[in-house]
Motif scaffolding. Sequence first.
Motif, PDB file in Angstrom:
ATOM      1  N   ASN A 107       0.836  -1.192   0.000  1.00 11.49           N
ATOM      2  CA  ASN A 107       0.000   0.000   0.000  1.00 11.49           C
ATOM      3  C   ASN A 107       0.874   1.247   0.000  1.00 11.49           C
ATOM      4  OD1 ASN A 107      -2.702   1.323   0.321  1.00 11.49           O
ATOM      5  ND2 ASN A 107      -1.699   2.082   2.158  1.00 11.49           N
ATOM      6  N   ASN A 108       1.872   1.285   0.867  1.00 14.48           N
ATOM      7  CA  ASN A 108       2.742   2.452   0.957  1.00 14.48           C
ATOM      8  C   ASN A 108       3.575   2.646  -0.306  1.00 14.48           C
ATOM      9  OD1 ASN A 108       1.882   3.310   3.512  1.00 14.48           O
ATOM     10  ND2 ASN A 108       3.175   1.794   4.489  1.00 14.48           N
ATOM     11  N   LEU A 109       3.958   1.569  -0.953  1.00 15.03           N
ATOM     12  CA  LEU A 109       4.683   1.675  -2.217  1.00 15.03           C
ATOM     13  C   LEU A 109       3.802   2.319  -3.282  1.00 15.03           C
ATOM     14  CD1 LEU A 109       7.154   1.170  -3.980  1.00 15.03           C
ATOM     15  CD2 LEU A 109       6.251  -1.139  -4.428  1.00 15.03           C
ATOM     16  N   GLY A 110       2.546   1.884  -3.368  1.00 16.55           N
ATOM     17  CA  GLY A 110       1.610   2.482  -4.328  1.00 16.55           C
ATOM     18  C   GLY A 110       1.384   3.955  -4.057  1.00 16.55           C
ATOM     19  N   VAL A 111       1.243   4.308  -2.797  1.00 16.27           N
ATOM     20  CA  VAL A 111       1.046   5.713  -2.427  1.00 16.27           C
ATOM     21  C   VAL A 111       2.304   6.514  -2.745  1.00 16.27           C
ATOM     22  CG1 VAL A 111       0.657   7.304  -0.502  1.00 16.27           C
ATOM     23  CG2 VAL A 111      -0.700   5.210  -0.678  1.00 16.27           C
ATOM     24  N   PHE A 112       3.466   5.954  -2.481  1.00 11.12           N
ATOM     25  CA  PHE A 112       4.728   6.635  -2.796  1.00 11.12           C
ATOM     26  C   PHE A 112       4.813   6.927  -4.294  1.00 11.12           C
ATOM     27  CE2 PHE A 112       9.106   6.716  -4.177  1.00 11.12           C
ATOM     28  CZ  PHE A 112       9.705   7.586  -3.278  1.00 11.12           C
ATOM     29  N   MET A 113       4.467   5.942  -5.120  1.00 14.22           N
ATOM     30  CA  MET A 113       4.529   6.125  -6.575  1.00 14.22           C
ATOM     31  C   MET A 113       3.519   7.183  -7.039  1.00 14.22           C
ATOM     32  SD  MET A 113       5.408   2.154  -7.674  1.00 14.22           S
ATOM     33  CE  MET A 113       4.130   2.108  -8.826  1.00 14.22           C
ATOM     34  N   ALA A 114       2.338   7.194  -6.445  1.00 16.45           N
ATOM     35  CA  ALA A 114       1.348   8.225  -6.787  1.00 16.45           C
ATOM     36  C   ALA A 114       1.843   9.600  -6.350  1.00 16.45           C
ATOM     37  CB  ALA A 114       0.006   7.898  -6.134  1.00 16.45           C
ATOM     38  N   ALA A 115       2.453   9.676  -5.180  1.00 21.69           N
ATOM     39  CA  ALA A 115       2.982  10.946  -4.685  1.00 21.69           C
ATOM     40  C   ALA A 115       4.076  11.467  -5.611  1.00 21.69           C
ATOM     41  CB  ALA A 115       3.510  10.794  -3.265  1.00 21.69           C
ATOM     42  N   ASP A 116       4.868  10.563  -6.148  1.00 23.67           N
ATOM     43  CA  ASP A 116       5.904  10.962  -7.104  1.00 23.67           C
ATOM     44  C   ASP A 116       5.265  11.478  -8.391  1.00 23.67           C
ATOM     45  OD1 ASP A 116       8.751  11.091  -7.866  1.00 23.67           O
ATOM     46  OD2 ASP A 116       8.194   9.528  -9.316  1.00 23.67           O
TER      47      ASP A 116
END
Length: 129
Positions: A107-116
């Motif tokens: 979940n945090n990886l997906g959010v990190f990629m969206a934030a990028d």
Amino acid sequence: MSLQLIFKSLLDSGRYSDLTLSCKGKTFHLHRAIVCSQSSFFDAAVKYPFKEASLSHVDLPDDNLATVQPVISFFYLQDYQDLDESRLESRDYTSPRDEELHKAMWNNLGVFMAADKFDISPLKDFARS
């Protein structure tokens, strides 16, 4: 009433919304001042002569709703929950804690990629931590 409660109320109610965002059939009623001040992606989308600017609407057809929802939550609350487990593959875990950590990591990886993608540096830092 605290500022955090006011922002939560605005997010939950959509009151005074001047921007809509859609993803996978779900529409969010947002506020340009809150969203665009934190993301150059959304700022550019509604500032320049794109259809998004004239419609005050941004459609994210290629994004995952499970990562867009935490992004929106972060705009308003500077926090998000580890959400949607449906996109994670089933595995046999040695303990419930291993399963919890695995789900939180993805979940945090997906959010990190969206934030990028959306250029939200504080969210990248938050997802990384």
